[in-house]
Motif scaffolding. Structure first.
Motif, PDB file in Angstrom:
ATOM      1  N   THR A  66       0.857  -1.235   0.016  1.00 19.61           N
ATOM      2  CA  THR A  66      -0.083   0.003  -0.009  1.00 19.61           C
ATOM      3  C   THR A  66       1.085   1.340   0.049  1.00 19.61           C
ATOM      4  O   THR A  66       0.630   2.168  -0.706  1.00 19.61           O
ATOM      5  N   SER A  67       2.018   1.279   0.704  1.00 13.60           N
ATOM      6  CA  SER A  67       2.978   2.353   0.780  1.00 13.60           C
ATOM      7  C   SER A  67       3.505   2.761  -0.654  1.00 13.60           C
ATOM      8  O   SER A  67       3.921   3.956  -0.758  1.00 13.60           O
ATOM      9  N   ASN A  68       3.464   1.757  -1.493  1.00  9.91           N
ATOM     10  CA  ASN A  68       4.143   2.044  -2.871  1.00  9.91           C
ATOM     11  C   ASN A  68       3.138   2.906  -3.543  1.00  9.91           C
ATOM     12  O   ASN A  68       3.669   3.705  -4.551  1.00  9.91           O
ATOM     13  N   LEU A  69       1.827   3.093  -3.595  1.00  7.88           N
ATOM     14  CA  LEU A  69       1.011   3.449  -4.224  1.00  7.88           C
ATOM     15  C   LEU A  69       1.074   5.086  -4.345  1.00  7.88           C
ATOM     16  O   LEU A  69       0.528   5.517  -5.352  1.00  7.88           O
ATOM     17  N   ASN A  78      -5.852  -2.635  -6.574  1.00 12.28           N
ATOM     18  CA  ASN A  78      -6.346  -3.947  -6.633  1.00 12.28           C
ATOM     19  C   ASN A  78      -5.002  -5.158  -6.981  1.00 12.28           C
ATOM     20  O   ASN A  78      -5.069  -5.908  -7.067  1.00 12.28           O
ATOM     21  N   THR A  79      -3.843  -4.428  -7.178  1.00 20.86           N
ATOM     22  CA  THR A  79      -2.789  -5.148  -7.160  1.00 20.86           C
ATOM     23  C   THR A  79      -1.771  -5.416  -5.956  1.00 20.86           C
ATOM     24  O   THR A  79      -0.779  -5.906  -6.015  1.00 20.86           O
ATOM     25  N   VAL A  80      -2.333  -4.477  -4.975  1.00 24.17           N
ATOM     26  CA  VAL A  80      -1.692  -4.830  -3.628  1.00 24.17           C
ATOM     27  C   VAL A  80      -1.600  -6.225  -3.339  1.00 24.17           C
ATOM     28  O   VAL A  80      -2.636  -6.952  -3.238  1.00 24.17           O
ATOM     29  N   GLY A  81      -0.448  -6.619  -2.843  1.00 24.33           N
ATOM     30  CA  GLY A  81      -0.281  -8.050  -2.427  1.00 24.33           C
ATOM     31  C   GLY A  81       0.234  -8.866  -3.704  1.00 24.33           C
ATOM     32  O   GLY A  81       0.793 -10.135  -3.393  1.00 24.33           O
ATOM     33  N   LYS A  82       0.179  -8.471  -4.875  1.00 24.76           N
ATOM     34  CA  LYS A  82       0.776  -9.279  -6.012  1.00 24.76           C
ATOM     35  C   LYS A  82       2.202  -8.775  -6.332  1.00 24.76           C
ATOM     36  O   LYS A  82       2.514  -7.847  -5.856  1.00 24.76           O
ATOM     37  N   SER A  83       2.797  -9.731  -7.319  1.00 21.48           N
ATOM     38  CA  SER A  83       4.056  -9.212  -7.688  1.00 21.48           C
ATOM     39  C   SER A  83       4.083  -8.036  -8.233  1.00 21.48           C
ATOM     40  O   SER A  83       3.120  -7.868  -8.997  1.00 21.48           O
ATOM     41  N   LYS A  84       5.207  -7.285  -8.360  1.00 18.96           N
ATOM     42  CA  LYS A  84       5.352  -6.174  -9.162  1.00 18.96           C
ATOM     43  C   LYS A  84       5.364  -6.364 -10.654  1.00 18.96           C
ATOM     44  O   LYS A  84       4.928  -5.500 -11.257  1.00 18.96           O
ATOM     45  N   THR A  85       5.975  -7.344 -10.939  1.00 20.88           N
ATOM     46  CA  THR A  85       6.049  -7.595 -12.335  1.00 20.88           C
ATOM     47  C   THR A  85       4.981  -7.978 -12.873  1.00 20.88           C
ATOM     48  O   THR A  85       4.552  -7.710 -14.167  1.00 20.88           O
ATOM     49  N   GLU A  86       4.063  -8.756 -12.306  1.00 24.99           N
ATOM     50  CA  GLU A  86       2.845  -9.170 -12.990  1.00 24.99           C
ATOM     51  C   GLU A  86       1.941  -7.965 -12.940  1.00 24.99           C
ATOM     52  O   GLU A  86       1.050  -7.566 -13.762  1.00 24.99           O
ATOM     53  N   SER A  87       1.923  -7.071 -11.669  1.00 19.33           N
ATOM     54  CA  SER A  87       1.010  -5.771 -11.654  1.00 19.33           C
ATOM     55  C   SER A  87       1.426  -4.884 -12.938  1.00 19.33           C
ATOM     56  O   SER A  87       0.718  -4.476 -13.321  1.00 19.33           O
ATOM     57  N   ALA A  88       2.865  -4.597 -13.189  1.00 15.76           N
ATOM     58  CA  ALA A  88       3.487  -4.071 -14.170  1.00 15.76           C
ATOM     59  C   ALA A  88       3.032  -4.522 -15.569  1.00 15.76           C
ATOM     60  O   ALA A  88       2.467  -3.559 -16.339  1.00 15.76           O
TER      61      ALA A  88
END
Length: 247
Positions: A66-69, A78-88
């Motif tokens: 959440t602090s990344n957003l 809706n991508t919190v908790g998912k890998s950053k690569t898949e979110s990207a």
């Protein structure tokens, strides 16, 4: 060859005489490696995808928090908790169906970087947040003669460095090997979110200039940005004749 839909989508590029159709085709043919999908990698990846980069490999081993957003604009609630690569990947593909996205959900290492060389990669963006990774990426860049665009940002300031990787050019190790390394990062010092966005956007700009072979300054350079003073300072980075990496 650009399709009719690509000609329409990238028309504002194509009308620039410095780019034209040939330049847009060069962007489409490029393969860019982005290491780190935080505050720097987020805008860089989005702008390069929007510009029509044909292939992009993104590397990051973290999960979205959440602090990344507050600054990592490629990720969503809706991508919190998912890998950053898949979110990207999801964000890039929704923006540009013309960009092939490869994901590596690992920390940058010699093994990971060893998959890439000048025959299968156009250039790399160092969007990491620690000196261990930056020095490793620089060594790999020099060994493979791959252009490198690096940036950092903390609090209200940022730095951008471009290394064209010509034999006579300096490398990242020339810049920092003989000086005290700055301490701290956005975790302990904080970061004004648009500052890191500014630096990531500049990385995308310099990457496109390298792809298009637009006018580049002679040698490597460092650009410093101070947001509170609204100032930019640009410095040439001289090659260290005793550099253990590039000399």
């Amino acid at each position: 060859m650009l399709s009719q839909s690509e000609l329409l989508q990238f028309s504002r590029h194509i009308i620039l005489p410095e780019i034209d159709i040939q330049g847009q085709e060069a962007i489409k043919s490029s393969h860019v490696l982005i290491i780190g999908l935080g505050g720097l990698g987020s805008p860089a990846a989005m702008y390069l995808a929007a510009a029509g980069v044909g292939e992009m490999t993104v590397v990051d081993n973290d999960l979205v928090e959440t602090s990344n957003l507050q600054r990592q604009i490629i990720h969503q609630t809706n991508t919190v908790g998912k890998s950053k690569t898949e979110s990207a990947r999801a964000a890039i593909e929704s923006l540009s169906p013309y960009t092939k996205v490869n994901t590596i959900s690992e920390k940058a290492s010699r093994e990971v970087l060893g998959q890439f060389n000048s025959s299968n990669l156009t250039l790399a963006l160092d969007c990491t947040d620690n000196f261990e990774s930056r020095f490793l990426i620089n060594e790999w860049s020099v060994a493979n003669q791959i252009p490198l665009v690096s940036a950092t940002a903390v609090a209200f300031s940022g730095q951008l460095a471009v290394f064209n990787r010509k034999q006579e050019d300096a490398c990242y190790h020339c810049l920092y090997s003989n000086m005290d390394l700055p301490e701290g990062d956005c975790t302990d010092q904080g970061i004004l979110s648009p500052v890191v966005g500014t630096m990531g956007s500049l990385q995308a700009t310099e990457a496109l200039k390298l792809i298009l072979e637009l006018e580049q300054p002679n040698g490597s350079f460092l650009l410093k940005y101070e947001s509170l003073k609204t100032t930019f300072q640009k410095f040439k980075v001289p090659k260290d004749p005793n550099c253990s990496v590039c000399s």
